[in-house]
Write an enzyme that holds these catalytic residues in place. Structure first.
Site, PDB file in Angstrom:
ATOM      1  N   ASN A  74       0.817  -1.215   0.000  1.00 55.54           N
ATOM      2  CA  ASN A  74       0.000   0.000   0.000  1.00 55.54           C
ATOM      3  C   ASN A  74       0.854   1.270   0.000  1.00 55.54           C
ATOM      4  O   ASN A  74       0.372   2.354   0.317  1.00 55.54           O
ATOM      5  CB  ASN A  74      -0.962   0.023   1.187  1.00 55.54           C
ATOM      6  CG  ASN A  74      -2.069   1.042   0.988  1.00 55.54           C
ATOM      7  OD1 ASN A  74      -2.562   1.227  -0.121  1.00 55.54           O
ATOM      8  ND2 ASN A  74      -2.463   1.711   2.069  1.00 55.54           N
ATOM      9  N   GLU A 132     -10.200   2.515   8.656  1.00 54.29           N
ATOM     10  CA  GLU A 132      -9.440   1.980   9.786  1.00 54.29           C
ATOM     11  C   GLU A 132     -10.451   1.648  10.888  1.00 54.29           C
ATOM     12  O   GLU A 132     -11.074   2.537  11.455  1.00 54.29           O
ATOM     13  CB  GLU A 132      -8.430   3.018  10.291  1.00 54.29           C
ATOM     14  CG  GLU A 132      -7.446   3.517   9.240  1.00 54.29           C
ATOM     15  CD  GLU A 132      -6.269   2.589   9.037  1.00 54.29           C
ATOM     16  OE1 GLU A 132      -6.205   1.546   9.726  1.00 54.29           O
ATOM     17  OE2 GLU A 132      -5.405   2.915   8.205  1.00 54.29           O
TER      18      GLU A 132
END
Length: 228
Positions: A66, A194
């Site tokens: 990522n 998240e």
């Protein structure tokens, strides 16, 4: 896996809202984005982040997939050190995992409505482009509108507070998936989530919080998809 079960196993044909979402859209799931790294978390290092690439000229293993995308590649929020958890690799798309995610979305170019590039612990944040700069995208007001609807629905489930907005304001992340999907594939509703918690347990959330986390997140995503 919880969302797949709600869409397919118990939801479709039983609940009009779910049936409508499945009939209107194609859904693609990648349950494990980093299989080699994931296996390593169970065998050796529970909090391992990178893949398991053997880096040339270094004894340190792995690239953060990522941080391996082209938008802002090798900028702030990533590292040139192979020993770092955010090592970006030798070039954008050098990693098979990043290339696979590139190709997954490119195969449906022009048809992709939204992407949740990453959904994992922890910090309780709903994040949009950009990750590599605090400058806001041209479509940020629309990104924010949909994101706010999602977070309000998520929070109203159990009262779990979430921070939301431009990624770089909270976590600098150059070369990330979310920015690539927005800039290079035109996906306005490109996000990272998240999940729980805010730091008490961190990455090792107690099992009794798994289903509540999944439930509130699904409520947020449903509200967002219905709003876009």
């Amino acid at each position: 896996m919880y969302i797949k079960e709600k869409l397919i196993t118990t939801g479709y044909g039983s609940y009009p809202e779910i049936t409508s979402l499945v009939d209107q859209y194609d859904w693609k799931f990648v349950p494990i984005a980093n299989p080699d790294g994931y296996a390593y978390t169970w065998n050796t290092d529970r909090n391992w982040r990178k893949n398991r690439l053997v880096n040339n000229e270094s004894t340190c293993v792995g690239v953060d997939a990522n941080r391996n995308f082209p938008i802002g590649f090798a900028g702030s929020g990533s590292s040139s050190d192979p020993c770092s958890g955010t090592y970006h690799g030798i070039a954008a798309f050098s990693e098979r995992e990043a290339s696979a995610f590139r190709d997954l979305i490119a195969a449906d170019r022009g048809r992709v409505k939204t992407t949740i590039s990453h959904m994992h612990s922890y910090s309780q944040m709903f994040l949009s482009p950009y990750g590599y700069t605090t400058d806001l995208p041209a479509e940020y007001p629309e990104m924010f509108r949909a994101m706010e609807i999602a977070v309000n629905a998520l929070t109203s489930t159990y009262g779990t507070p979430y921070t939301y907005g431009n990624t770089a304001v909270t976590i600098l992340a150059s070369g990330d998936t979310t920015d690539h999907y927005y800039e290079n594939e035109g996906v306005v509703y490109s996000y990272t989530i998240e999940l729980r918690d805010s730091g008490t347990y961190g990455f090792q959330l107690p099992p009794d919080q798994i289903v509540p986390t999944a439930t509130e997140t699904w409520n947020g995503l449903k509200a967002m998809i219905n709003a876009i």
